[in-house]
Design an enzyme around this catalytic site. Sequence first.
Site, PDB file in Angstrom:
ATOM      1  CE1 TYR A 101     -15.908 -15.678 -54.179  1.00  0.00           C
ATOM      2  CE2 TYR A 101     -18.082 -16.627 -54.542  1.00  0.00           C
ATOM      3  CZ  TYR A 101     -16.761 -16.491 -54.909  1.00  0.00           C
ATOM      4  OH  TYR A 101     -16.289 -17.161 -56.011  1.00  0.00           O
ATOM      5  CD  GLU A 189     -13.552 -15.576 -56.656  1.00  0.00           C
ATOM      6  OE1 GLU A 189     -13.578 -16.812 -56.740  1.00  0.00           O
ATOM      7  OE2 GLU A 189     -12.563 -14.950 -56.238  1.00  0.00           O
TER       8      GLU A 189
END
Length: 379
Positions: A101, A189
Site C-alpha cells: 500500500y 492512493e
Amino acid sequence: MKIHEYQAKHFFGAAGIPVPREVVASTADEAVAAAAEIGLPVVVKAQVLVGGRGKAGGVKKADSIEDVRKAAGRILGMDIKGLKVRKVLVSECADIDSEFYLGFIVDRTRRRPVMMASAAGGVEIEQVAKDSPEKILKAEIDPGVGLLGFQARNVGMAMLGDARLARQFAGIAQKLYRVFVEQDCSLIEINPLVKLADGSLLALDAKINFDDNALYRHKTHEDLRDMSAEVEAEVEAKEAGLSYIKLEGNVGCVVNGAGLAMATMDLIKRYGGEPANFLDVGGSSSPEKMKTAMRIILSDENVKAILVNIFGGITRCDDIAHGLLLASKEVDIKVPLVARLTGTNQDKARKLLQGTDVTPAATMSEAVKKAVELAGGVR
Ligand code: GDP
Ligand code: MN
C-alpha cells in the site's frame, strides 16, 4: 470530489508511474475489443466510486475472449454498495508476487501531508489502521521542501527489505507526491502497489480525491465528475446556489451563513439532538430559494422536524417568512417547523408567520431545544 480508477491512472501514467496497459469500456463488445488489443489474460474491473470492488465481485480475471464477454456482461449494471456500474476497465493481468500500500493524505492534526505505506496491501487501509496500526509506516512531509529522497527510501527499505526495490519505490512515491500536490488532492492512493514476479513495481489500483476547495484552480477536473455517484439532493442544492450536505440525524436545518450553520449544528448536538444536514441558504435568500431548501430537506425521510435559524443582515427575515409560506403551499411539509428569525425586518416576518403552523422562537437556544424536542427528543 472522487474520480474513477481509470481516470486516476491517467494522472499516474502522465507522471511516469508504472501502470498496467488498460482500456475502459462501456459495453461487453467494447470490453472484448479492448482485451483483443491488450492480449489475454486480462482483468475486468468495475469502475465505481467505492472501495472493496474485489470482494463485491467487481474484479474478475478472464483467460479467454468468452470469459471477457461473460465477466463484462456480469459486472456492467451490477450494484456495488448502492452504485450502479456503468463502465469496466479491461486491464493487462499482472503476475503478482506481493501486494503493498502507498498513499498520501493531508494530516489535519499535524497540518502537513503524510505518506503512508504498508506491506499489508490489497486490503482496505482503514481496516489495517484499526487492527494493526504498527503495520503502517509513515513519513511526515514538510510542504516547503516536499518528499525527500531519503525519506521515501527509508520507508521503502523498511517495507521491502531490498535496496534496489527501495529505490524503485522511492521514485514512484516522489512521482505520486507530485501528482498529489499539483492536482490539489486530499487523498491519493495505490492499493495494491504490486511487486511483480520479475521484481518490478506496478500501480495496480488507483484512487484520487480532489480537494473541493481547490477545484476552481483546475477547470478540467469538472469534466471528470461522475454525476451518477453524487447525492442527488446535493447536486440539486448546488444548482440552486445552496450549500447542502446530508448528514445522519433527524433535525433538518435551514440557516444563513456557514458559521451560523456550524454553530446551529453544534447546539443541536449540545441539546442531545442530531442534525440531518448542513444547509447554508447564503446571503440573498429569495422566497424561491427557501422553497427549494425546504424541498431538499424534506426529500430526506429521516427528517422529523425542521429548524430555520436566520440572522438577518443582507438576508431579510420577511423574505424568509414569505419563502416559508410559499413552501408550505407548494411543498407538503409533514413535520413541525421551528423558526428563529432575527435581524432585518424581523417584525414583518413575525407578523407574516402569525397564525400559521410555524412555531416561533425568540432565541437560538430556545429554537434548537424546541426543534430537538419536536424531532423526538434527546438521544
Ligand atoms: P478493489 O477491491 O476495489 O480495491 O480493487 P483492486 O483493483 O485493488 O483489486 C482487488 C484485488 O484483485 C487486488 O488486491 C489483487 O489481489 C486482485 N487483482 C487485481 N488486478 C489483478 C491482476 O492484474 N492480477 C492478479 N493476479 N490479481 C489482480
Ligand atoms: Mn484496491
